[in-house]
Design a protein around this motif. Structure first.
Motif, PDB file in Angstrom:
ATOM      1  N   HIS A 116       0.834  -1.204   0.000  1.00 36.44           N
ATOM      2  CA  HIS A 116       0.000   0.000   0.000  1.00 36.44           C
ATOM      3  C   HIS A 116       0.871   1.259   0.000  1.00 36.44           C
ATOM      4  O   HIS A 116       0.920   2.019   0.980  1.00 36.44           O
ATOM      5  CB  HIS A 116      -0.939  -0.008   1.204  1.00 36.44           C
ATOM      6  CG  HIS A 116      -1.699  -1.292   1.356  1.00 36.44           C
ATOM      7  ND1 HIS A 116      -2.528  -1.782   0.374  1.00 36.44           N
ATOM      8  CD2 HIS A 116      -1.735  -2.206   2.362  1.00 36.44           C
ATOM      9  CE1 HIS A 116      -3.059  -2.921   0.768  1.00 36.44           C
ATOM     10  NE2 HIS A 116      -2.587  -3.200   1.961  1.00 36.44           N
TER      11      HIS A 116
ATOM     12  N   PHE B 149       1.890   4.539  -2.721  1.00 40.06           N
ATOM     13  CA  PHE B 149       1.521   5.130  -4.001  1.00 40.06           C
ATOM     14  C   PHE B 149       2.073   6.548  -4.142  1.00 40.06           C
ATOM     15  O   PHE B 149       2.233   7.278  -3.150  1.00 40.06           O
ATOM     16  CB  PHE B 149      -0.008   5.203  -4.150  1.00 40.06           C
ATOM     17  CG  PHE B 149      -0.678   3.851  -4.156  1.00 40.06           C
ATOM     18  CD1 PHE B 149      -0.902   3.188  -5.352  1.00 40.06           C
ATOM     19  CD2 PHE B 149      -1.057   3.236  -2.967  1.00 40.06           C
ATOM     20  CE1 PHE B 149      -1.511   1.947  -5.359  1.00 40.06           C
ATOM     21  CE2 PHE B 149      -1.679   2.003  -2.974  1.00 40.06           C
ATOM     22  CZ  PHE B 149      -1.906   1.352  -4.173  1.00 40.06           C
TER      23      PHE B 149
ATOM     24  N   GLN C 123       0.382   5.995  -9.233  1.00 39.78           N
ATOM     25  CA  GLN C 123       1.465   5.043  -9.505  1.00 39.78           C
ATOM     26  C   GLN C 123       1.757   4.230  -8.245  1.00 39.78           C
ATOM     27  O   GLN C 123       2.096   4.778  -7.197  1.00 39.78           O
ATOM     28  CB  GLN C 123       2.736   5.775  -9.948  1.00 39.78           C
ATOM     29  CG  GLN C 123       3.912   4.839 -10.219  1.00 39.78           C
ATOM     30  CD  GLN C 123       5.179   5.577 -10.568  1.00 39.78           C
ATOM     31  OE1 GLN C 123       5.245   6.801 -10.520  1.00 39.78           O
ATOM     32  NE2 GLN C 123       6.222   4.832 -10.933  1.00 39.78           N
ATOM     33  N   ARG C 124       1.609   2.910  -8.347  1.00 36.48           N
ATOM     34  CA  ARG C 124       1.947   2.046  -7.221  1.00 36.48           C
ATOM     35  C   ARG C 124       3.463   1.932  -7.103  1.00 36.48           C
ATOM     36  O   ARG C 124       4.157   1.698  -8.091  1.00 36.48           O
ATOM     37  CB  ARG C 124       1.348   0.657  -7.402  1.00 36.48           C
ATOM     38  CG  ARG C 124       1.547  -0.245  -6.185  1.00 36.48           C
ATOM     39  CD  ARG C 124       1.070  -1.665  -6.454  1.00 36.48           C
ATOM     40  NE  ARG C 124      -0.359  -1.718  -6.689  1.00 36.48           N
ATOM     41  CZ  ARG C 124      -1.265  -1.848  -5.729  1.00 36.48           C
ATOM     42  NH1 ARG C 124      -0.879  -1.919  -4.462  1.00 36.48           N
ATOM     43  NH2 ARG C 124      -2.556  -1.894  -6.009  1.00 36.48           N
TER      44      ARG C 124
ATOM     45  N   GLY D  41       6.018  -0.276  -6.318  1.00 34.16           N
ATOM     46  CA  GLY D  41       6.037  -1.726  -6.204  1.00 34.16           C
ATOM     47  C   GLY D  41       7.031  -2.279  -5.198  1.00 34.16           C
ATOM     48  O   GLY D  41       7.997  -1.623  -4.788  1.00 34.16           O
TER      49      GLY D  41
ATOM     50  N   GLU E  17      -9.130  -0.682  -1.468  1.00 34.23           N
ATOM     51  CA  GLU E  17      -7.997   0.110  -1.940  1.00 34.23           C
ATOM     52  C   GLU E  17      -8.424   1.071  -3.046  1.00 34.23           C
ATOM     53  O   GLU E  17      -8.034   2.247  -3.064  1.00 34.23           O
ATOM     54  CB  GLU E  17      -6.886  -0.814  -2.442  1.00 34.23           C
ATOM     55  CG  GLU E  17      -5.645  -0.092  -2.902  1.00 34.23           C
ATOM     56  CD  GLU E  17      -4.577  -1.048  -3.392  1.00 34.23           C
ATOM     57  OE1 GLU E  17      -4.538  -1.314  -4.615  1.00 34.23           O
ATOM     58  OE2 GLU E  17      -3.800  -1.531  -2.550  1.00 34.23           O
TER      59      GLU E  17
END
Length: 526
Positions: free
Chosen positions: A419, A421, A430-431, A433, A481
């Protein structure tokens, strides 16, 4: 059940008797006999109470393959039967073989019934007897009776002193303990440590210097199995050991005995754990006040976002689901242009998770000042926590990012935290990662690192834990989410503190369908 029982100990199968009688009626001029080999001679199984002696040379003799067991022979005295003798021999062989298989199946069912009845009886004892010692005594008595053991003992683990204590024992005298689980010479301790049963054949002794339940002359059968407890959340652990010594029949314990004892141990495991928890409950009540104080102390470990005045505007909040929790965040201001943000989620709740959280914050506060790279900080935190994480069987997700507004970039390491971003001024999400698995799950010498662009004054760094998204899932009825991100995108131009207040207000109005989790979030604009 072997062929020996078919024709030696039990009456001849009715189907076989019918065949022989039908043959006699069909060929009245002949005499039919069925012989069974015995120690020292033969016995006439048909006709019932028939003649003594043995098959003679005057009649026609045919060996009957009835399976395992003593020899069986068909004897037909007289003439006129012809090929009927061969047909009778084939039919008898089939009937006797079928009888053997039927009796074997019946015996197997009988044994399984006895075992199932024992397991049911144990469940009943555990459900109705309040005293663990009394319940264990009754259970061991039934186990020893069913398996024919000379001695049965049950050992419970006390995590307070790290030793196994004798909870109950029946039968012959034996060890009384207590036994340290680290004792290298104790078989009981070895079974507990290795979580594997030990089944020693009769006639074999343990290595010299090994301590076990007493075995007459060192040659009695010996079976010891671990008692495991598997909570719903996973993480099975060993809570005790059951041991059987010696057998009334003089035989060894076989694989079936070991499986039955393992099934019994799994039933007892929950009772042992419940007993331990009840004993701890008294101690836990004394800790209630301490936990309340710990709640206040834990929140004081987290920095107040309002103290970070300057170009960076940051909002952060942590709301534990219990008195204390495993969520946390930390903030680092390195300069007007560089700001560090960390968020983590320990894989458990309560006091243990809070201790891991406190240790993480302490380590991060030290190492973030010494390392320019987020990957280096996570590597040092991993080294500081790994022993405690392995001991408690916990792990944690951890994100640490450093925003360098002057350079227009965000450098981060993400150890299993999903979680995280970057929300651009345009509304693009944009996550950030995952670069590595959660801390404590896999031994790592180095941690990975990623870089993404950053637009000063416009982009938002949005971090949260699953307790917050779970609350939005209950509100949205779908992806929590996605619903949470939609709110942030909608309010992206607002000050971070206003966005955070709005998110927690919405989460607080949700109706939990599952036990709530810790809720934590950090929002940064610089």
């Amino acid at each position: 059940m072997t062929g020996s029982t078919l024709v030696e100990e039990a009456p001849l199968a009715p189907a076989a008797v019918s065949l022989l009688e039908a043959f006699s009626r069909a060929y009245p001029g002949v005499e039919v006999r069925l012989w069974v080999a015995e120690a020292g001679g033969w016995r006439c199984a048909y006709p019932e109470g028939g003649v003594g002696g043995a098959p003679g040379a005057a009649g026609v003799r045919r060996a009957i393959d009835a399976g395992e067991g003593p020899g069986v022979e068909l004897e037909v005295i007289g003439s006129g039967a012809g090929e009927g003798v061969e047909l009778l021999a084939v039919a008898l062989e089939q009937v006797l073989r079928y009888e053997r298989e039927a009796r074997s199946a019946a015996r197997e069912l009988g044994e399984r019934y006895e075992e199932i009845n024992l397991l049911y009886s144990i469940s009943e004892v555990l459900g109705t007897v309040g005293s663990l010692q009394e319940a264990a005594q009754r259970i061991l008595t039934e186990v020893a009776e069913v398996l024919g053991a000379k001695r049965a003992s049950l050992w419970g683990y006390d995590p307070g002193d790290g030793r196994l204590h004798l909870a109950a024992a029946v039968g012959e005298e034996g060890l009384t303990g207590p036994i340290s689980i680290d004792d290298p010479s104790s078989v009981t301790a070895r079974v507990f440590r290795e979580r594997q049963p030990v089944n020693v054949e009769r006639g074999k002794a343990f290595p010299k210097g090994t301590r076990a339940e007493l075995r007459a002359n060192g040659h009695e059968a010996f079976l010891s199995v671990p008692i495991n407890f598997s909570p719903r959340g996973g993480g099975s652990r060993t809570v005790g050991v059951i041991t059987l010594v010696g057998r009334l029949t003089g035989e060894r314990f076989n694989a079936g005995d070991a499986r039955l004892l393992m099934a019994i141990a799994s039933q007892i495991g929950a009772a042992l754990e419940t007993h331990r928890l009840m004993a701890e409950n008294v101690r836990q009540e004394r800790l209630v006040r301490e936990l309340e104080l710990a709640h206040d102390l834990q929140l004081k470990l987290l920095p107040e976002a309002s103290q970070f005045e300057g170009p960076a505007r940051v909002a952060a909040r942590c709301a534990p689901a219990e008195s204390v929790g495993g969520d946390f965040y930390y903030l680092f201001r390195f300069s007007d242009d560089r700001f560090g943000v960390m968020i983590g989620d320990v894989s458990s709740h309560g006091f243990s998770a809070a201790l891991i959280m406190a240790m993480t914050i302490s380590a991060a506060a030290i190492y973030a000042q010494d390392s320019e790279r987020p990957a280096g900080v996570l590597r040092q935190v991993h080294r500081a926590l790994i022993d405690e994480l392995e001991t408690t069987e916990m792990h944690l997700s951890l994100f640490y990012g450093v925003v360098d507004a002057g350079a227009g970039r965000l450098v981060y390491s993400n150890a299993g935290h999903p979680h995280a971003f970057r929300v651009a001024g345009s509304g693009e999400v944009q996550r950030l990662g995952v670069t590595d698995p959660p801390v404590g799950t896999v031994p790592l010498d180095e941690y990975g690192e990623s870089v993404v662009p950053w637009t000063p004054g416009e982009d938002l760094l949005f971090l949260f834990t699953d307790g917050l998204s779970d609350a939005f899932s209950e509100r949205a009825g779908s992806s929590g989410e996605a619903a949470l991100l939609a709110e942030v995108v909608r309010l992206r131009s607002s000050p971070p503190a206003e966005i955070l207040d709005h998110l927690f207000a919405l989460a607080g109005r949700s109706t939990p369908t599952v036990p709530p989790d810790d809720r934590t979030s950090v929002i940064l604009r610089i």
